[in-house]
Scaffold this motif. Structure first.
Motif, PDB file in Angstrom:
ATOM      1  N   GLU A  69     -16.004  12.841  28.224  1.00 26.66           N
ATOM      2  CA  GLU A  69     -14.620  13.026  28.663  1.00 26.66           C
ATOM      3  C   GLU A  69     -13.699  12.235  27.751  1.00 26.66           C
ATOM      4  O   GLU A  69     -13.635  11.008  27.823  1.00 26.66           O
TER       5      GLU A  69
ATOM      6  N   LYS B  79      -9.123  11.627  30.555  1.00 29.50           N
ATOM      7  CA  LYS B  79      -9.223  12.081  31.934  1.00 29.50           C
ATOM      8  C   LYS B  79      -7.961  11.709  32.699  1.00 29.50           C
ATOM      9  O   LYS B  79      -7.574  10.546  32.742  1.00 29.50           O
ATOM     10  N   ASP B  80      -7.359  12.712  33.224  1.00 32.36           N
ATOM     11  CA  ASP B  80      -6.231  12.523  34.119  1.00 32.36           C
ATOM     12  C   ASP B  80      -5.140  11.637  33.526  1.00 32.36           C
ATOM     13  O   ASP B  80      -4.779  10.616  34.086  1.00 32.36           O
ATOM     14  N   ILE B  81      -4.644  12.053  32.382  1.00 26.76           N
ATOM     15  CA  ILE B  81      -3.577  11.281  31.754  1.00 26.76           C
ATOM     16  C   ILE B  81      -2.218  11.850  32.138  1.00 26.76           C
ATOM     17  O   ILE B  81      -2.015  13.058  32.110  1.00 26.76           O
ATOM     18  N   SER B  82      -1.321  10.973  32.527  1.00 25.87           N
ATOM     19  CA  SER B  82       0.040  11.402  32.831  1.00 25.87           C
ATOM     20  C   SER B  82       1.026  10.410  32.252  1.00 25.87           C
ATOM     21  O   SER B  82       0.803   9.206  32.319  1.00 25.87           O
TER      22      SER B  82
ATOM     23  N   GLN C  67      -8.164   6.843  29.723  1.00 31.74           N
ATOM     24  CA  GLN C  67      -7.190   6.693  30.801  1.00 31.74           C
ATOM     25  C   GLN C  67      -6.020   5.807  30.382  1.00 31.74           C
ATOM     26  O   GLN C  67      -6.177   4.933  29.529  1.00 31.74           O
TER      27      GLN C  67
ATOM     28  N   SER D 229      -7.706  20.903  31.930  1.00 30.30           N
ATOM     29  CA  SER D 229      -6.829  21.058  33.083  1.00 30.30           C
ATOM     30  C   SER D 229      -5.621  20.167  32.899  1.00 30.30           C
ATOM     31  O   SER D 229      -5.596  19.295  32.041  1.00 30.30           O
ATOM     32  N   GLY D 230      -4.637  20.396  33.704  1.00 28.55           N
ATOM     33  CA  GLY D 230      -3.424  19.596  33.610  1.00 28.55           C
ATOM     34  C   GLY D 230      -2.291  20.360  32.979  1.00 28.55           C
ATOM     35  O   GLY D 230      -2.481  21.431  32.407  1.00 28.55           O
TER      36      GLY D 230
ATOM     37  N   ASN E 146       1.122  15.859  32.587  1.00 29.10           N
ATOM     38  CA  ASN E 146       0.663  15.704  33.968  1.00 29.10           C
ATOM     39  C   ASN E 146      -0.829  15.944  34.104  1.00 29.10           C
ATOM     40  O   ASN E 146      -1.301  17.045  33.900  1.00 29.10           O
ATOM     41  N   HIS E 147      -1.535  14.893  34.455  1.00 28.15           N
ATOM     42  CA  HIS E 147      -2.965  14.985  34.799  1.00 28.15           C
ATOM     43  C   HIS E 147      -3.775  15.777  33.791  1.00 28.15           C
ATOM     44  O   HIS E 147      -4.481  16.721  34.144  1.00 28.15           O
TER      45      HIS E 147
ATOM     46  N   THR F 151      -6.755  16.560  31.359  1.00 28.78           N
ATOM     47  CA  THR F 151      -8.162  16.203  31.197  1.00 28.78           C
ATOM     48  C   THR F 151      -8.759  17.058  30.085  1.00 28.78           C
ATOM     49  O   THR F 151      -8.424  18.227  29.954  1.00 28.78           O
TER      50      THR F 151
ATOM     51  N   THR G 206      -5.226  13.137  22.625  1.00 29.15           N
ATOM     52  CA  THR G 206      -3.915  13.331  23.259  1.00 29.15           C
ATOM     53  C   THR G 206      -2.900  13.876  22.265  1.00 29.15           C
ATOM     54  O   THR G 206      -2.141  14.794  22.584  1.00 29.15           O
TER      55      THR G 206
END
Lengths: 326, 258
Positions: free
Chosen positions: A38, A41-44, A234, A78-79, A7-8, A10, A66
């Protein structure tokens, strides 16, 4: 709740800016400029137990970052991320018992001694009970056809043989998840096939969840029903491979063997080329379907033979990257 | 620990794949070692003593330090070469294994040729002890053992600090050699023979003096202060922050990456 939940997430790195030239190098010795990159960023995404997922993207897209986060090597900025009941970068020792990682370009086997010695060591590293170890080893030896190579010093093995040992080594503790980072890199066709068949088999028999990164699209084609495409950190596409193919595989390659000359100016013919035995065409099947096309030319000329090819996956991905500007 | 021993065993097995190479480097280590040894002997043909320390007293000190260093080079080689582990990305592999990180690092590499130095340092130690006419008492035996153990500990802590430095940057690692190799050469002589500045540095920044100076004074009967006898214990205290720093480093690695 899926088995793997991301979830999200980063993650950014501080990278020293390097300029070329001796003078600049000298300067950077004393004072360094940093820039923030970065990586993701904001991977879900979420993955179910027993899935095979192809994780693809161009170099530098954030694939290994990842994978490193998912395998607990890196902590994201974060995330949230949950695998089963674990957060990968917390309780490291417990978590890593449940995963296996194969880096295609980096070996975990001891170079100068037979692979079996490495296996023995792994037995102690993962605290595998003797009986279970022998059983699993036997199984792997049989399925991966390792019998004759397991007693040879690893440095004397071919790349394909080594990769098979490598995969066996990462499965001795029967992990729930297997991360494969370019497992077929540099392998010949037969070894590739063997590795792929094996991956399919353990996925089926042991319900091992498999996350596969590769640049070899035929790997993905052979193994993964679902792909996650990542670019510039992303997620750009997450879905079935078939759907992607339907969207991008509208180019058909048709070669026609004929002695006559063909003149065709219909909309949808993207390219026409004279070849040794006739012509080759590229057509856009959205604008002009194949039977229509054949209809048109068969009226005009005597066709000896026709061959129709789909867009291959590699080209498709190139087009996709171009369309998405990554 | 079982894994550590097994890994060390496998290193030995790998090594035996190259027997000739092992034998030659094993013996070349003897030559290197004796070149150090002869420097000290040569020095004492000119001078009777260095600031009151005789040949065999210096040799005792030399043997203790060499022992500690060789021990770490033999059995914690991976820690000594930690920068390579980071650069090659093999540290990632270690993080993927459900065992203690530090032990895995230590046994990641082994250099059994350095065992020859270990043996030689013990030989020199025996030579020195025979020629020193020590009046043996139990506290003196304890002191000697503490000196040997703290010699191991002091180099281990320096290796740890150097390794922790790799988490910040893998560049400019020569700095650490000032403390390991350089420090080792200094500490072959009783630290007290050097200038005040050095003495302070090697007492309070890197506690060599607690390995080879204060306990040596007690051992040789130059002082009866029992604190000197127990001073090597301080080196073990020194290890604690080094462990903490290393541990913090691994956490930092996890959040910074390669």
């Amino acid at each position: 709740m899926s088995y793997i939940e991301v979830n999200h997430i980063t993650k950014s790195f501080k990278v020293a800016k390097k300029k070329s030239g001796l003078k600049e190098s000298f300067k950077s010795f004393f004072k360094r400029d940093y820039k923030i990159v970065e990586a993701v960023k904001d991977i879900s995404f979420s993955i179910e137990k027993g899935e095979i997922v192809g994780y693809i993207g161009p170099n530098g897209a954030g694939k290994s970052t990842t994978i490193k986060i998912l395998s607990g090597i890196l902590t994201p900025d974060s995330g949230k991320c949950k695998v089963g009941k674990h957060t990968p970068w917390q309780d490291r020792k417990e978590y890593v018992k449940k995963i296996g990682v194969v880096f295609g370009q980096r070996s975990q086997l001891w170079w100068d001694i037979p692979a079996e010695d490495t296996f023995d060591l792994l037995k102690d590293i993962y605290d595998i009970p003797e009986e279970r170890y022998l059983k699993t080893k036997e199984e792997l030896v049989e399925k991966l056809n390792l019998k004759d190579i397991i007693n040879v010093p690893v440095r004397q093995l071919s790349l394909g043989q080594r990769m098979r040992c490598e995969i066996a080594a990462s499965l001795l503790h029967e992990p729930e998840i297997l991360f494969l980072d370019e497992p077929t890199i540099g392998l010949d066709a037969i070894s590739k096939q063997l590795v792929r068949d094996f991956i399919k088999r353990i996925n089926k028999e042991k319900k091992t969840t498999i996350i596969l990164t590769t640049h070899d699209m035929s790997d993905i084609d052979a193994l993964a029903k679902r792909i996650i495409l990542i670019g510039k950190g992303q997620v750009l596409y997450d879905g079935s491979l078939q759907k992607l193919k339907n969207n991008y595989a509208n180019k058909k390659y048709i070669s026609v063997n004929t002695k006559d000359a063909i003149n065709i100016r219909t909309k949808g013919v993207l390219k026409k080329e004279k070849t040794k035995y006739g012509y080759s065409f590229i057509i856009d099947s959205k604008q002009l379907n194949i039977s229509e096309f054949l209809n048109i030319i068969s009226k005009k000329v005597q066709i000896e033979d026709v061959e129709i090819d789909n867009e291959n996956l590699d080209n498709m991905i190139v087009n996709l990257y171009e369309d998405l500007k990554i | 620990m079982k894994v550590y021993l097994k890994q060390m065993g496998l290193h030995l097995k790998s090594l035996l794949e190259y027997k000739a190479s092992f034998i030659t480097s094993f013996f070349s280590q003897i030559i290197v070692f004796f070149s150090y040894y002869f420097i000290i002997l040569a020095l004492f043909t000119k001078f009777d003593n260095i600031k009151g320390f005789t040949l065999y007293e210096v040799l005792l000190c030399f043997a203790v330090i060499q022992f500690g260093f060789a021990f770490n080079e033999s059995f914690a080689r991976g820690l000594d070469h930690f920068d390579e582990l980071i650069i090659k990305g093999d540290f990632d592999r270690i993080l993927l294994k459900p065992k203690n990180i530090l032990l895995q690092v230590c046994s990641y590499e082994a250099d059994y040729t350095k065992v020859s130095r270990l043996l030689q340092s013990l030989i020199v130690l025996v030579i020195a002890l025979i020629n020193l006419n020590i009046s043996w008492t139990i506290p003196k035996i304890i002191t000697l053992l503490l000196m040997l153990l703290s010699a191991i500990a002091v180099f281990f802590s320096i290796f740890l600090l150097a390794a922790s430095y790799c988490f910040i940057t893998v560049q400019g690692l020569e700095v650490r050699n000032v403390f390991t190799a350089g420090g080792k050469h200094m500490a072959q002589y009783p630290i007290g023979v050097f200038k005040k500045g050095f003495v302070y540095f090697f007492t309070f920044v890197i506690p060599y003096a607690f390995v080879n100076y204060y306990p040596l004074l007690y051992f040789l009967g130059r002082t009866n202060n029992p604190l000197c006898m127990l001073s090597p214990l301080l080196v073990f205290v020194y290890l604690i922050p080094c462990f903490i720093i290393f541990y913090k480093g691994t956490k930092r690695y996890a959040s910074v990456g390669s």
